[in-house]
Design an enzyme around this catalytic site. Structure first.
Site, PDB file in Angstrom:
ATOM      1  N   GLY A  18     -26.308 -47.315 -10.085  1.00 42.73           N
ATOM      2  CA  GLY A  18     -27.403 -47.451 -11.049  1.00 42.73           C
ATOM      3  C   GLY A  18     -26.955 -47.607 -12.492  1.00 42.73           C
ATOM      4  O   GLY A  18     -27.712 -47.274 -13.408  1.00 42.73           O
ATOM      5  N   ASN A 114     -32.476 -60.903 -10.062  1.00 45.47           N
ATOM      6  CA  ASN A 114     -31.318 -60.229  -9.473  1.00 45.47           C
ATOM      7  C   ASN A 114     -30.118 -60.444 -10.380  1.00 45.47           C
ATOM      8  O   ASN A 114     -30.022 -61.460 -11.064  1.00 45.47           O
ATOM      9  CB  ASN A 114     -31.013 -60.817  -8.088  1.00 45.47           C
ATOM     10  CG  ASN A 114     -29.848 -60.110  -7.413  1.00 45.47           C
ATOM     11  OD1 ASN A 114     -29.727 -58.880  -7.482  1.00 45.47           O
ATOM     12  ND2 ASN A 114     -28.970 -60.863  -6.771  1.00 45.47           N
ATOM     13  N   HIS A 116     -25.881 -60.556 -10.361  1.00 41.13           N
ATOM     14  CA  HIS A 116     -24.794 -60.736  -9.397  1.00 41.13           C
ATOM     15  C   HIS A 116     -23.481 -60.900 -10.160  1.00 41.13           C
ATOM     16  O   HIS A 116     -23.412 -61.690 -11.108  1.00 41.13           O
ATOM     17  CB  HIS A 116     -25.079 -61.982  -8.545  1.00 41.13           C
ATOM     18  CG  HIS A 116     -24.111 -62.176  -7.434  1.00 41.13           C
ATOM     19  ND1 HIS A 116     -24.151 -61.437  -6.272  1.00 41.13           N
ATOM     20  CD2 HIS A 116     -23.042 -63.005  -7.312  1.00 41.13           C
ATOM     21  CE1 HIS A 116     -23.171 -61.817  -5.477  1.00 41.13           C
ATOM     22  NE2 HIS A 116     -22.470 -62.766  -6.083  1.00 41.13           N
TER      23      HIS A 116
HETATM   24  C1  GAR Z   1     -23.668 -54.691  -9.927  1.00 43.08           C
HETATM   25  O1  GAR Z   1     -22.371 -55.090 -10.303  1.00 43.08           O
HETATM   26  C2  GAR Z   1     -24.480 -55.853  -9.420  1.00 43.08           C
HETATM   27  O2  GAR Z   1     -24.159 -57.046 -10.069  1.00 43.08           O
HETATM   28  C3  GAR Z   1     -24.077 -55.889  -7.979  1.00 43.08           C
HETATM   29  O3  GAR Z   1     -24.035 -54.547  -7.592  1.00 43.08           O
HETATM   30  C4  GAR Z   1     -23.597 -53.771  -8.703  1.00 43.08           C
HETATM   31  C5  GAR Z   1     -24.490 -52.572  -8.835  1.00 43.08           C
HETATM   32  O4  GAR Z   1     -23.982 -51.696  -9.797  1.00 43.08           O
HETATM   33  N1  GAR Z   1     -25.004 -56.647  -7.193  1.00 43.08           N
HETATM   34  C6  GAR Z   1     -24.636 -57.456  -6.215  1.00 43.08           C
HETATM   35  O5  GAR Z   1     -23.494 -57.595  -5.839  1.00 43.08           O
HETATM   36  C7  GAR Z   1     -25.793 -58.217  -5.568  1.00 43.08           C
HETATM   37  N2  GAR Z   1     -25.336 -59.191  -4.654  1.00 43.08           N
HETATM   38  P1  GAR Z   1     -24.873 -50.554 -10.417  1.00 43.08           P
HETATM   39  O6  GAR Z   1     -25.547 -49.824  -9.247  1.00 43.08           O
HETATM   40  O7  GAR Z   1     -23.919 -49.682 -11.139  1.00 43.08           O
HETATM   41  O8  GAR Z   1     -25.900 -51.187 -11.312  1.00 43.08           O
END
Ligand code: GAR
Length: 207
Positions: A18, A114, A116
């Protein structure tokens, strides 16, 4: 603390740490993003995102177990009900490791973002940082895009590139990508909420 009426409500769906949720919460608190995080949903019971939401005083935050629903569509109808109850204008996926079906996408078409950690369409999927390093690319980056029915596929709102350094590791790259993500996501959300984006086919024009 209740914010003034008329501040657009957003939902953030997470599965893990998060840190992007935290950046969004910080941006709203600092006045850099005129929005109210009205709903935080996690599909994981122990997601740190839920704790961050609690600490920030987000009133509606919940763990929803997809396995408690007979179908993916039924699970998503529960998500839609929550979003409708909170009058959500924009749904932000922030590390939500689950694909949304047409049921949800149709209801919130062009209103789901989203983030990524790669320059889409390169390296979609669950391991973009590892995949980019293994491929040996010299440049990677962050994409914020609208969500459609296919994975990591919808029209691109913002992208920012980053040069891979010699000796770069997954850990160092993740940290550098996060720094970009935490700024870029709030910026993209602001553009959407201020209706400064025009979407024609795959192209998002920013006014
Ligand atoms: C982030 O780096 C986001 O870009 C990635 O998950 C992470 C979540 O981090 N999302 C993906 O890979 C979607 N395909 P967080 O929970 O610390 O925000």
């Amino acid at each position: 603390m209740r914010l003034a009426r008329g501040v657009p409500a957003i939902a953030v769906f997470c599965s893990g740490e998060g840190t992007n949720l935290q950046a969004i919460l910080d941006a709203t608190r600092a006045g850099r993003l005129r929005a109210r995080v009205a709903l935080v949903v996690s599909d994981q019971p122990d997601a740190k995102a839920l704790l961050r939401a609690k600490r920030a005083g987000v009133e509606t935050r919940c763990y929803i177990n997809p396995r408690e629903y007979p179908t993916r569509e039924a699970f998503e109808r529960a998500l839609i009900a929550l979003c409708e109850y909170e009058k959500v204008r924009l749904v932000c996926l922030a590390g939500f490791m689950r694909m949304l079906s047409p049921v949800f996408v149709r209801r919130y078409r062009h209103r789901i973002l989203n983030i990524h950690p790669a320059l889409l369409p390169a390296f979609p999927g669950a391991h973009p940082i590892r995949d980019a390093l293994q491929w040996g690319v010299k440049v990677t980056g962050v994409t914020v895009h609208l969500v459609d029915e296919a994975m990591d596929h919808g029209p691109i709102v913002l992208q920012e590139a980053l040069a891979i350094r010699p000796g770069e590791t997954a850990t160092s790259l993740l940290a550098r990508l996060h720094t970009i993500e935490h700024r870029l996501y709030a910026q993209a959300i602001r553009l959407m909420l201020e209706r400064r984006t025009r979407i024609v086919g795959r192209t998002v024009t920013i006014r």
